[in-house]
Design a protein around this motif. Structure first.
Motif, PDB file in Angstrom:
ATOM      1  N   ILE A  35      -7.854   1.928   1.150  1.00  0.00           N
ATOM      2  CA  ILE A  35      -8.098   2.113  -0.282  1.00  0.00           C
ATOM      3  C   ILE A  35      -8.015   3.594  -0.639  1.00  0.00           C
ATOM      4  CG2 ILE A  35      -9.819   1.908  -2.127  1.00  0.00           C
ATOM      5  CD1 ILE A  35     -10.926  -0.541  -0.609  1.00  0.00           C
ATOM      6  N   GLY A  36      -8.623   4.434   0.197  1.00  0.00           N
ATOM      7  CA  GLY A  36      -8.577   5.874  -0.042  1.00  0.00           C
ATOM      8  C   GLY A  36      -7.164   6.416  -0.020  1.00  0.00           C
ATOM      9  N   ILE A  37      -6.356   5.936   0.913  1.00  0.00           N
ATOM     10  CA  ILE A  37      -4.961   6.387   1.004  1.00  0.00           C
ATOM     11  C   ILE A  37      -4.187   5.970  -0.240  1.00  0.00           C
ATOM     12  CG2 ILE A  37      -2.786   6.017   2.223  1.00  0.00           C
ATOM     13  CD1 ILE A  37      -4.456   5.881   4.816  1.00  0.00           C
ATOM     14  N   ALA A  38      -4.378   4.719  -0.683  1.00  0.00           N
ATOM     15  CA  ALA A  38      -3.654   4.220  -1.852  1.00  0.00           C
ATOM     16  C   ALA A  38      -4.008   5.018  -3.099  1.00  0.00           C
ATOM     17  CB  ALA A  38      -3.966   2.742  -2.072  1.00  0.00           C
ATOM     18  N   LEU A  39      -5.292   5.226  -3.319  1.00  0.00           N
ATOM     19  CA  LEU A  39      -5.731   5.970  -4.505  1.00  0.00           C
ATOM     20  C   LEU A  39      -5.331   7.438  -4.422  1.00  0.00           C
ATOM     21  CD1 LEU A  39      -9.297   4.458  -5.066  1.00  0.00           C
ATOM     22  CD2 LEU A  39      -7.139   3.773  -6.115  1.00  0.00           C
ATOM     23  N   GLY A  40      -5.405   8.003  -3.221  1.00  0.00           N
ATOM     24  CA  GLY A  40      -5.036   9.400  -3.035  1.00  0.00           C
ATOM     25  C   GLY A  40      -3.559   9.640  -3.229  1.00  0.00           C
ATOM     26  N   ALA A  41      -2.727   8.735  -2.671  1.00  0.00           N
ATOM     27  CA  ALA A  41      -1.279   8.877  -2.825  1.00  0.00           C
ATOM     28  C   ALA A  41      -0.882   8.734  -4.286  1.00  0.00           C
ATOM     29  CB  ALA A  41      -0.554   7.833  -1.972  1.00  0.00           C
ATOM     30  N   GLY A  42      -1.505   7.781  -4.972  1.00  0.00           N
ATOM     31  CA  GLY A  42      -1.188   7.589  -6.378  1.00  0.00           C
ATOM     32  C   GLY A  42      -1.573   8.777  -7.230  1.00  0.00           C
ATOM     33  N   ALA A  43      -2.594   9.486  -6.808  1.00  0.00           N
ATOM     34  CA  ALA A  43      -3.095  10.612  -7.594  1.00  0.00           C
ATOM     35  C   ALA A  43      -2.131  11.794  -7.622  1.00  0.00           C
ATOM     36  CB  ALA A  43      -4.448  11.060  -7.062  1.00  0.00           C
ATOM     37  N   PHE A  44      -1.097  11.793  -6.796  1.00  0.00           N
ATOM     38  CA  PHE A  44      -0.072  12.842  -6.909  1.00  0.00           C
ATOM     39  C   PHE A  44       0.522  12.845  -8.314  1.00  0.00           C
ATOM     40  CE2 PHE A  44       0.120  12.899  -2.207  1.00  0.00           C
ATOM     41  CZ  PHE A  44       0.126  14.268  -2.015  1.00  0.00           C
ATOM     42  N   VAL A  76      -0.885  -1.379  -0.178  1.00  0.00           N
ATOM     43  CA  VAL A  76      -1.194   0.041  -0.314  1.00  0.00           C
ATOM     44  C   VAL A  76      -0.138   0.726  -1.171  1.00  0.00           C
ATOM     45  CG1 VAL A  76      -1.448   2.231   0.911  1.00  0.00           C
ATOM     46  CG2 VAL A  76      -2.494   0.150   1.835  1.00  0.00           C
ATOM     47  N   GLY A  77       1.141   0.410  -0.913  1.00  0.00           N
ATOM     48  CA  GLY A  77       2.227   1.012  -1.681  1.00  0.00           C
ATOM     49  C   GLY A  77       2.204   0.618  -3.142  1.00  0.00           C
ATOM     50  N   GLY A  78       1.888  -0.661  -3.419  1.00  0.00           N
ATOM     51  CA  GLY A  78       1.818  -1.130  -4.795  1.00  0.00           C
ATOM     52  C   GLY A  78       0.709  -0.449  -5.575  1.00  0.00           C
ATOM     53  N   LEU A  79      -0.470  -0.374  -4.965  1.00  0.00           N
ATOM     54  CA  LEU A  79      -1.583   0.315  -5.628  1.00  0.00           C
ATOM     55  C   LEU A  79      -1.258   1.791  -5.855  1.00  0.00           C
ATOM     56  CD1 LEU A  79      -4.849  -1.065  -3.947  1.00  0.00           C
ATOM     57  CD2 LEU A  79      -4.010  -1.491  -6.261  1.00  0.00           C
ATOM     58  N   ALA A  80      -0.634   2.414  -4.861  1.00  0.00           N
ATOM     59  CA  ALA A  80      -0.292   3.834  -4.977  1.00  0.00           C
ATOM     60  C   ALA A  80       0.689   4.074  -6.117  1.00  0.00           C
ATOM     61  CB  ALA A  80       0.286   4.344  -3.664  1.00  0.00           C
ATOM     62  N   ALA A  81       1.716   3.206  -6.242  1.00  0.00           N
ATOM     63  CA  ALA A  81       2.711   3.374  -7.299  1.00  0.00           C
ATOM     64  C   ALA A  81       2.086   3.209  -8.678  1.00  0.00           C
ATOM     65  CB  ALA A  81       3.834   2.353  -7.108  1.00  0.00           C
ATOM     66  N   ILE A  82       1.202   2.223  -8.808  1.00  0.00           N
ATOM     67  CA  ILE A  82       0.525   1.999 -10.091  1.00  0.00           C
ATOM     68  C   ILE A  82      -0.342   3.202 -10.445  1.00  0.00           C
ATOM     69  CG2 ILE A  82      -1.299   0.625 -11.182  1.00  0.00           C
ATOM     70  CD1 ILE A  82      -0.070  -1.795  -9.607  1.00  0.00           C
ATOM     71  N   GLU A  83      -1.100   3.686  -9.479  1.00  0.00           N
ATOM     72  CA  GLU A  83      -1.952   4.854  -9.708  1.00  0.00           C
ATOM     73  C   GLU A  83      -1.120   6.089 -10.034  1.00  0.00           C
ATOM     74  OE1 GLU A  83      -5.395   5.386  -9.697  1.00  0.00           O
ATOM     75  OE2 GLU A  83      -5.420   3.208  -9.893  1.00  0.00           O
ATOM     76  N   LEU A  84       0.064   6.195  -9.428  1.00  0.00           N
ATOM     77  CA  LEU A  84       0.948   7.342  -9.662  1.00  0.00           C
ATOM     78  C   LEU A  84       1.335   7.440 -11.133  1.00  0.00           C
ATOM     79  CD1 LEU A  84       2.641   9.546  -8.030  1.00  0.00           C
ATOM     80  CD2 LEU A  84       4.540   7.962  -8.295  1.00  0.00           C
ATOM     81  N   VAL A  85       1.839   6.342 -11.686  1.00  0.00           N
ATOM     82  CA  VAL A  85       2.275   6.343 -13.082  1.00  0.00           C
ATOM     83  C   VAL A  85       1.084   6.520 -14.018  1.00  0.00           C
ATOM     84  CG1 VAL A  85       3.409   5.006 -14.901  1.00  0.00           C
ATOM     85  CG2 VAL A  85       4.268   4.904 -12.551  1.00  0.00           C
ATOM     86  N   SER A  86       0.012   5.797 -13.734  1.00  0.00           N
ATOM     87  CA  SER A  86      -1.191   5.890 -14.559  1.00  0.00           C
ATOM     88  C   SER A  86      -1.751   7.306 -14.568  1.00  0.00           C
ATOM     89  CB  SER A  86      -2.247   4.908 -14.043  1.00  0.00           C
ATOM     90  OG  SER A  86      -3.417   4.950 -14.827  1.00  0.00           O
ATOM     91  N   SER A  87      -1.715   7.980 -13.420  1.00  0.00           N
ATOM     92  CA  SER A  87      -2.259   9.334 -13.316  1.00  0.00           C
ATOM     93  C   SER A  87      -1.426  10.348 -14.085  1.00  0.00           C
ATOM     94  CB  SER A  87      -2.358   9.747 -11.843  1.00  0.00           C
ATOM     95  OG  SER A  87      -3.273   8.919 -11.157  1.00  0.00           O
ATOM     96  N   VAL A  88      -0.109  10.153 -14.126  1.00  0.00           N
ATOM     97  CA  VAL A  88       0.734  11.007 -14.971  1.00  0.00           C
ATOM     98  C   VAL A  88       0.318  10.840 -16.427  1.00  0.00           C
ATOM     99  CG1 VAL A  88       3.063  11.377 -15.865  1.00  0.00           C
ATOM    100  CG2 VAL A  88       2.718  11.034 -13.417  1.00  0.00           C
TER     101      VAL A  88
END
Length: 418
Positions: free
Chosen positions: A263-272, A319-331
Motif C-alpha cells: 500500500i505504501g509503495i502504491a501511494l508513494g509511487a502515485g504521489a510523484f 499496486v500499479g493500478g492504484l499508483a496510476a490513479i494516485e499519479l493523475v489525482s495528485s497532479v
C-alpha cells in the motif's frame, strides 16, 4: 482575462528565512505521511475495527476545523503568530508519543486513537490559522504562487517517500512505533520556526468582540465572489474525496489484500504526480491562466478515484493500478491547490487573514468529517467499490462553482480582485 499583485517575484530559494520555513514544512509533512498510514493500520491490525470505526477515526482528525472560525478570529488578535505555531507543533508531538508508550504497555485502545486523532487535529487548526499571517510576513504578494508551489512540492514529495517509508516502518517496527517519526518531525519543525527572524506586526486595537470578528470572517467569505466560489468548490471536492480517503487503506488492505508495504509503495509511487503537479502549476498558470489551471485541477483531482473500484488482478497490477490513479489525482490536486491558495491569500485583506482562514477552514475542512462518516455509512451499506465511484464522480462536479464565478477569467495575481 482579469488579473489579480505585481512587481517581479523575488528568488525565494535565496531567502534564508523562507528556506528555513520551507525545510520545517518539509520535515513535518514527511512525518504526517507516516502517521496517516500508521493510525488506520493501528486500528485495523491491533483492534479489528469496522469501516464505520475507521471513518470515525478519519473524521475526528478534521473535526476541530469546525472551531477554526473562532480560532482564526482569536489568532488575528495575537501578535506572536510564530509562538502559536511552535506551541501547536509541540502539542502534536506529545500527543503522538502517547501511542508508542501505550503500545509498549499493551494498552492501546480505540478511545486513545480517537483522542490522538482529535488532539492532533486541534493542533493542526491552531498551526494553520497562525501560518496564514506568518506566510504573509515572509513572502511578498508577487511571490505567492511561487511560494505555494515550493511548499506544495514538499507536500507532494512527502507523499512520494512518506507512504513507502511508513509502510516499511509499520512492517518492521509496528505501526505504533512508526508514529514516533511524525512526533520527531513536529519537534524539528518547532526548532526551525524558533530560528526564523521575522517582524510580527501587532494587530490594531480590538474594536470588536471575538464573536463580531467571527461574523466578519464569515461575511467576507460568503460575500466575496472569489472566496465564495473557491470555498464552494474546495468544500465539494473535500466532501467527496474524503468519502474515498476514509476507506482507501481499508479497501486496499481487505478487498485488494495488499500488505502495508505494498500500500505504501502504491501511494508513494502515485504521489510523484503531486511533485510534478506542484512544479508545473506556475508554468501551466502562466500558459492558460490561473483560473483555468485551477479548474483543470479540480476535475483531475477527484475523477480518477472512481477508477479505484476497477483495480484488480495480480498484486503487481493492483499496486500499479492504484499508483496510476494516485499519479493523475495528485497532479490535479496540486494544480488546484497552488493556484487557488495563492488567489485566496491575494484577495484577503491583510488584517483579516486569520478570521478569513478560520471561516474558510470551518467549512472547507469541517466538511471532511462529514464526508468520512458518509463514506463509512456508504461503504457499509452499498460496499467499498460503489462508494469509491460515487466519490470520484461527485467530486468532479465541484468545477461548476468556478465556472459560474469570476475565477474562470482570472489570469494572474496582478491587481486586486473584487
Amino acid at each position: 482575462m482579469t488579473t489579480v499583485g505585481t512587481a517581479p517575484a523575488p528568488a525565494l530559494h535565496r531567502d534564508r528565512r523562507f528556506r528555513t520555513f520551507w525545510i520545517g514544512e518539509t520535515i513535518s509533512q514527511f512525518g504526517d505521511r507516516v502517521s496517516e498510514l500508521a493510525l488506520p493500520l493501528i486500528a485495523i491490525s491491533l483492534l479489528a475495527v469496522t469501516p464505520a470505526q475507521v471513518s470515525v477515526l478519519t473524521a475526528l482528525i478534521w473535526l476541530p476545523n469546525l472551531l477554526g472560525v473562532f480560532v482564526g478570529a482569536w489568532v488575528d488578535q495575537r501578535t506572536h503568530k510564530r509562538r502559536l505555531m511552535i506551541i501547536a507543533d509541540l502539542i502534536r508531538a506529545v500527543v503522538l508519543l502517547s501511542l508508542p508508550v501505550a503500545y509498549l504497555f499493551d494498552a492501546v485502545t480505540l478511545t486513545q486513537l480517537y483522542l490522538v486523532a482529535l488532539l492532533t487535529g486541534a493542533g493542526a487548526v491552531l498551526f494553520a490559522m497562525a501560518r496564514q499571517a506568518f506566510f504573509v510576513a515572509l513572502v511578498p504578494p508577487s511571490a505567492y504562487v511561487d511560494a505555494n508551489s515550493k511548499l506544495s512540492m514538499s507536500r507532494a514529495a512527502s507523499f512520494v517517500a512518506g507512504p513507502a517509508v511508513g509502510g516499511g516502518l509499520v512492517q518492521a517496527v509496528t505501526a505504533p512505533i512508526a508514529v514516533v517519526v511524525d512526533a520527531v518531525s513536529f519537534l524539528g519543525s518547532a526548532l526551525l520556526l524558533r530560528g526564523i527572524p521575522v517582524t510580527e506586526v501587532a494587530p490594531p486595537p480590538q474594536r470588536s468582540s471575538t464573536l463580531s470578528l467571527v461574523r466578519e470572517g464569515l461575511v467576507l467569505v460568503v460575500r466575496h465572489p472569489v472566496l465564495r466560489a473557491a470555498l464552494g468548490c474546495t468544500s465539494t471536492v473535500n466532501f467527496f474525496t474524503f468519502i474515498a480517503t476514509a476507506l482507501l487503506v481499508l479497501y486496499a488492505s481487505q478487498d485488494l489484500e495488499l500488505s502495508a508495504g505494498a500500500i505504501g509503495i502504491a501511494l508513494g509511487a502515485g504521489a510523484f504526480g503531486g511533485l510534478a503537479g506542484a512544479a508545473l502549476a506556475p508554468r501551466v498558470s502562466r500558459a492558460i491562466g490561473l483560473g483555468r489551471t485551477a479548474m483543470l485541477g479540480v476535475v483531475l483531482f477527484p475523477a480518477p478515484l472512481a477508477l479505484t473500484a476497477l483495480v484488480g488482478g495480480p498484486t503487481w497490477a493492483k499496486v500499479g493500478g492504484l499508483a496510476a490513479i494516485e499519479l493523475v489525482s495528485s497532479v490535479g490536486v496540486m494544480l488546484m491547490d497552488v493556484n487557488l491558495n495563492a488567489l485566496i491569500i491575494a484577495v484577503t485583506p491583510a488584517d483579516a487573514l486569520g478570521r478569513r482562514a478560520g471561516a474558510y477552514s470551518a467549512v472547507n475542512y469541517g466538511i471532511r468529517p462529514l464526508g468520512a462518516l458518509v463514506g463509512g455509512a456508504l461503504g457499509t451499506t452499498i460496499g467499498l467499490r460503489p462508494t469509491l465511484v460515487v466519490a470520484g464522480l461527485g467530486g468532479a462536479l465541484a468545477v461548476l462553482w468556478l465556472l459560474a464565478s469570476p475565477v474562470r477569467s482570472i489570469a494572474t495575481i496582478d491587481e486586486p480582485a473584487t
